[in-house]
Design a protein around this motif. Structure first.
Motif, short mmCIF file in Angstrom:
data_model
loop_
_atom_site.label_atom_id
_atom_site.label_comp_id
_atom_site.label_asym_id
_atom_site.label_seq_id
_atom_site.Cartn_x
_atom_site.Cartn_y
_atom_site.Cartn_z
N PRO A 46 0.93 -1.07 0.04
CA PRO A 46 -0.07 -0.09 -0.07
C PRO A 46 0.81 1.18 -0.05
O PRO A 46 1.82 1.39 0.48
CB PRO A 46 -0.69 -0.26 1.38
CG PRO A 46 0.06 -0.90 2.00
CD PRO A 46 0.85 -1.99 1.24
N LYS A 47 0.20 2.19 -0.63
CA LYS A 47 1.10 3.74 -0.89
C LYS A 47 1.02 4.49 0.34
O LYS A 47 -0.16 4.53 1.28
CB LYS A 47 0.61 4.28 -1.98
CG LYS A 47 1.24 3.73 -3.28
CD LYS A 47 0.58 4.65 -4.44
CE LYS A 47 0.78 4.10 -5.76
NZ LYS A 47 0.60 5.10 -6.79
N LYS A 48 1.98 4.89 0.90
CA LYS A 48 2.03 5.85 1.99
C LYS A 48 1.37 7.17 1.67
O LYS A 48 1.95 7.83 0.68
CB LYS A 48 3.63 6.11 2.71
CG LYS A 48 3.63 4.70 3.78
CD LYS A 48 5.08 5.19 4.42
CE LYS A 48 5.20 4.26 5.34
NZ LYS A 48 6.65 4.69 6.12
N GLU A 49 0.61 7.74 2.42
CA GLU A 49 -0.15 9.36 2.14
C GLU A 49 1.06 10.03 2.83
O GLU A 49 1.67 9.93 3.92
CB GLU A 49 -1.20 9.24 2.84
CG GLU A 49 -2.29 8.42 2.11
CD GLU A 49 -3.83 8.60 2.77
OE1 GLU A 49 -4.12 10.05 3.34
OE2 GLU A 49 -4.63 7.82 2.78
N PRO A 50 1.15 11.02 1.96
CA PRO A 50 2.34 12.06 2.44
C PRO A 50 1.82 12.67 3.71
O PRO A 50 0.75 12.79 3.84
CB PRO A 50 2.49 13.25 1.44
CG PRO A 50 1.18 12.95 0.47
CD PRO A 50 0.73 11.46 0.66
N ALA A 51 2.78 13.03 4.65
CA ALA A 51 2.49 13.78 5.99
C ALA A 51 1.88 15.12 5.46
O ALA A 51 2.22 15.71 4.75
CB ALA A 51 3.38 13.67 6.74
N PRO A 52 0.97 15.45 6.33
CA PRO A 52 0.30 16.83 6.02
C PRO A 52 1.36 17.95 6.41
O PRO A 52 2.03 17.87 7.19
CB PRO A 52 -0.84 16.98 7.19
CG PRO A 52 -0.51 16.00 8.31
CD PRO A 52 0.22 14.82 7.60
N LYS A 53 1.41 18.92 5.55
CA LYS A 53 2.27 20.00 5.54
C LYS A 53 1.96 20.88 6.90
O LYS A 53 0.53 21.33 7.14
CB LYS A 53 2.11 20.70 4.16
CG LYS A 53 2.59 20.15 2.97
CD LYS A 53 2.92 20.93 1.89
CE LYS A 53 3.57 20.41 0.79
NZ LYS A 53 3.76 20.76 -0.43
N LYS A 54 2.91 21.52 7.43
CA LYS A 54 2.49 22.43 8.47
C LYS A 54 2.36 23.68 8.07
O LYS A 54 2.83 24.17 6.97
CB LYS A 54 3.72 22.39 9.80
CG LYS A 54 3.99 21.14 10.23
CD LYS A 54 5.03 21.30 11.22
CE LYS A 54 5.30 19.91 11.91
NZ LYS A 54 6.50 19.93 12.89
N ALA A 55 1.37 24.28 8.80
CA ALA A 55 1.20 25.89 8.47
C ALA A 55 2.24 26.79 8.64
O ALA A 55 2.75 26.65 9.65
CB ALA A 55 -0.39 26.30 8.96
N PRO A 56 2.63 27.83 7.86
CA PRO A 56 3.60 28.72 8.10
C PRO A 56 3.19 29.41 9.55
O PRO A 56 2.07 29.75 9.69
CB PRO A 56 3.89 29.35 7.03
CG PRO A 56 2.76 29.41 6.14
CD PRO A 56 1.75 27.88 6.47
N ALA A 57 4.23 29.83 10.09
CA ALA A 57 4.00 30.53 11.47
C ALA A 57 3.54 31.80 11.11
O ALA A 57 3.90 32.68 10.02
CB ALA A 57 5.24 30.68 12.41
N ALA A 58 2.64 32.59 11.92
CA ALA A 58 2.04 33.79 11.63
C ALA A 58 2.92 34.90 11.99
O ALA A 58 3.79 35.02 12.79
CB ALA A 58 0.89 33.82 12.38
N LYS A 59 3.10 35.93 10.72
CA LYS A 59 4.00 36.87 10.98
C LYS A 59 3.40 37.86 11.93
O LYS A 59 2.31 38.21 11.75
CB LYS A 59 4.39 37.57 9.73
CG LYS A 59 5.16 36.64 8.66
CD LYS A 59 5.75 37.23 7.60
CE LYS A 59 6.60 36.19 6.96
NZ LYS A 59 6.78 36.59 5.51
N LYS A 60 4.25 38.52 12.93
CA LYS A 60 3.84 39.57 13.71
C LYS A 60 3.91 40.96 12.69
O LYS A 60 4.96 41.30 11.99
CB LYS A 60 4.46 39.73 14.73
CG LYS A 60 4.58 38.74 15.90
CD LYS A 60 5.19 38.90 17.08
CE LYS A 60 5.02 37.60 17.96
NZ LYS A 60 5.91 37.83 19.14
N SER A 61 2.79 41.85 13.08
CA SER A 61 2.66 43.08 12.19
C SER A 61 3.77 44.00 13.02
O SER A 61 4.55 43.72 14.07
CB SER A 61 1.54 43.53 12.29
OG SER A 61 1.13 44.21 13.79
N PRO A 62 4.28 45.02 12.25
CA PRO A 62 5.05 46.03 12.68
C PRO A 62 4.77 46.78 14.03
O PRO A 62 5.51 46.93 14.95
CB PRO A 62 5.53 47.12 11.64
CG PRO A 62 4.92 46.31 10.51
CD PRO A 62 3.94 45.32 10.88
#
Length: 126
Positions: free
Chosen positions: A103-119
Motif C-alpha cells: 500500500p502507498k503511504k500518504e504524504p504527511a500533512p504540511k505544517k502551516a507557516p507561522a503567523a508573522k507579527k505586524s510592525p
C-alpha cells in the motif's frame, strides 16, 4: 621469420630488454646515416623495426600469460556460481510477482507557516 620469433621467445626478459636497447641504438645510427646521405637502402632499418616489434610482442605475450592465471581463477568461480545466482533471482522474482503490491503511504500533512507579527505588534513589545 618464424625463426626470429622463436629466437626471441628463447630469450629471457633481461636479454630481450638488452636486445631492444641495442636495436634502438642501431636504428638511430642508421637513420642518422640516411639523413646524412651515407646510406641508400632501407632494408636494414625495416628489418630492425620488425625485429623490435617481435621482441615487444614476446614481452607482451609473457605479461599477458602471467596475468591470465590470476584472472582466470575469479572468472571460473564467477561462471560456476552464475547458474546458482540466476536460479536464486528467478525464485526471488516469482513470489514478488504473485504478492499484492504494497500500500502507498500518504504524504504527511504540511505544517502551516507561522503567523508573522505586524510592525505595530513588534513596536509594542519593545
Amino acid at each position: 621469420m618464424k625463426e626470429n620469433a622463436d629466437r626471441a621467445r628463447g630469450l629471457d626478459k633481461a636479454e630481450l630488454n638488452k636486445e631492444l636497447k641495442e636495436g634502438l641504438e642501431q636504428t638511430f645510427r642508421l637513420r642518422f646515416q640516411m639523413s646524412m646521405g651515407q646510406m641508400d637502402g632501407l632494408k636494414k632499418v625495416r628489418s630492425l623495426r620488425k625485429e623490435r616489434a617481435r621482441m615487444l610482442t614476446v614481452l607482451r605475450e609473457r605479461e599477458l600469460a602471467a596475468a591470465a592465471p590470476a584472472a582466470q581463477a575469479p572468472a571460473a568461480a564467477a561462471k560456476a556460481s552464475a547458474p546458482e545466482k540466476k536460479a536464486a533471482a528467478a525464485k526471488a522474482k516469482a513470489p514478488a510477482a504473485k504478492a499484492a503490491p504494497a500500500p502507498k503511504k500518504e504524504p504527511a500533512p504540511k505544517k502551516a507557516p507561522a503567523a508573522k507579527k505586524s510592525p505595530a505588534a513588534k513596536a509594542k513589545k519593545g
